[in-house]
Write a protein that holds these residues in place. Sequence first.
Motif, PDB file in Angstrom:
ATOM      1  N   SER A 178       0.837  -1.201   0.000  1.00  0.00           N
ATOM      2  CA  SER A 178       0.000   0.000   0.000  1.00  0.00           C
ATOM      3  C   SER A 178       0.876   1.257   0.000  1.00  0.00           C
ATOM      4  O   SER A 178       0.577   2.221  -0.711  1.00  0.00           O
ATOM      5  CB  SER A 178      -0.901  -0.006   1.234  1.00  0.00           C
ATOM      6  OG  SER A 178      -1.708   1.148   1.252  1.00  0.00           O
ATOM      7  N   GLU A 179       1.953   1.247   0.793  1.00  0.00           N
ATOM      8  CA  GLU A 179       2.876   2.381   0.816  1.00  0.00           C
ATOM      9  C   GLU A 179       3.497   2.608  -0.568  1.00  0.00           C
ATOM     10  O   GLU A 179       3.623   3.739  -1.025  1.00  0.00           O
ATOM     11  CB  GLU A 179       3.993   2.142   1.819  1.00  0.00           C
ATOM     12  CG  GLU A 179       3.557   2.254   3.260  1.00  0.00           C
ATOM     13  CD  GLU A 179       4.679   1.912   4.217  1.00  0.00           C
ATOM     14  OE1 GLU A 179       5.861   1.899   3.798  1.00  0.00           O
ATOM     15  OE2 GLU A 179       4.382   1.673   5.393  1.00  0.00           O
ATOM     16  N   ILE A 222       2.308   1.686  -3.502  1.00  0.00           N
ATOM     17  CA  ILE A 222       1.290   2.110  -4.480  1.00  0.00           C
ATOM     18  C   ILE A 222       0.873   3.538  -4.276  1.00  0.00           C
ATOM     19  O   ILE A 222       0.749   4.302  -5.231  1.00  0.00           O
ATOM     20  CB  ILE A 222       0.066   1.160  -4.424  1.00  0.00           C
ATOM     21  CG1 ILE A 222       0.448  -0.214  -4.939  1.00  0.00           C
ATOM     22  CG2 ILE A 222      -1.100   1.730  -5.215  1.00  0.00           C
ATOM     23  CD1 ILE A 222      -0.628  -1.272  -4.750  1.00  0.00           C
ATOM     24  N   HIS A 223       0.677   3.908  -3.019  1.00  0.00           N
ATOM     25  CA  HIS A 223       0.155   5.236  -2.721  1.00  0.00           C
ATOM     26  C   HIS A 223       1.261   6.253  -2.445  1.00  0.00           C
ATOM     27  O   HIS A 223       0.973   7.428  -2.230  1.00  0.00           O
ATOM     28  CB  HIS A 223      -0.805   5.171  -1.540  1.00  0.00           C
ATOM     29  CG  HIS A 223      -1.993   4.292  -1.811  1.00  0.00           C
ATOM     30  ND1 HIS A 223      -2.952   4.612  -2.731  1.00  0.00           N
ATOM     31  CD2 HIS A 223      -2.343   3.087  -1.302  1.00  0.00           C
ATOM     32  CE1 HIS A 223      -3.858   3.649  -2.775  1.00  0.00           C
ATOM     33  NE2 HIS A 223      -3.511   2.707  -1.911  1.00  0.00           N
ATOM     34  N   ARG A 282       3.358   6.760   0.084  1.00  0.00           N
ATOM     35  CA  ARG A 282       3.440   7.384   1.425  1.00  0.00           C
ATOM     36  C   ARG A 282       4.807   7.242   1.994  1.00  0.00           C
ATOM     37  O   ARG A 282       5.540   6.413   1.938  1.00  0.00           O
ATOM     38  CB  ARG A 282       2.433   6.733   2.364  1.00  0.00           C
ATOM     39  CG  ARG A 282       1.035   7.010   1.936  1.00  0.00           C
ATOM     40  CD  ARG A 282       0.081   6.412   2.899  1.00  0.00           C
ATOM     41  NE  ARG A 282      -1.226   6.298   2.277  1.00  0.00           N
ATOM     42  CZ  ARG A 282      -2.255   5.707   2.804  1.00  0.00           C
ATOM     43  NH1 ARG A 282      -2.144   5.171   3.987  1.00  0.00           N
ATOM     44  NH2 ARG A 282      -3.392   5.640   2.199  1.00  0.00           N
TER      45      ARG A 282
END
Length: 57
Positions: free
Chosen positions: A51-52, A54-55, A57
């Motif tokens: 998720s990190e 992909i997004h 962050r």
Amino acid sequence: MFRLVLGAAIGYVLGSRAGRERYEQIKRWSSRAADHPAVQGAAGVVRAKISELIHGR
């Protein structure tokens, strides 16, 4: 979902070679392994890292 498909694929291939009894044994083992708290924790860490990435962050 991924672990279900992976477990089913591995179980199918190994089980088809070893017979129905061995297939059921592998299926039970893979279910217990996938439900183990350590595996669940590792999966959560992997999901967070993905998720990190992909997004961003």
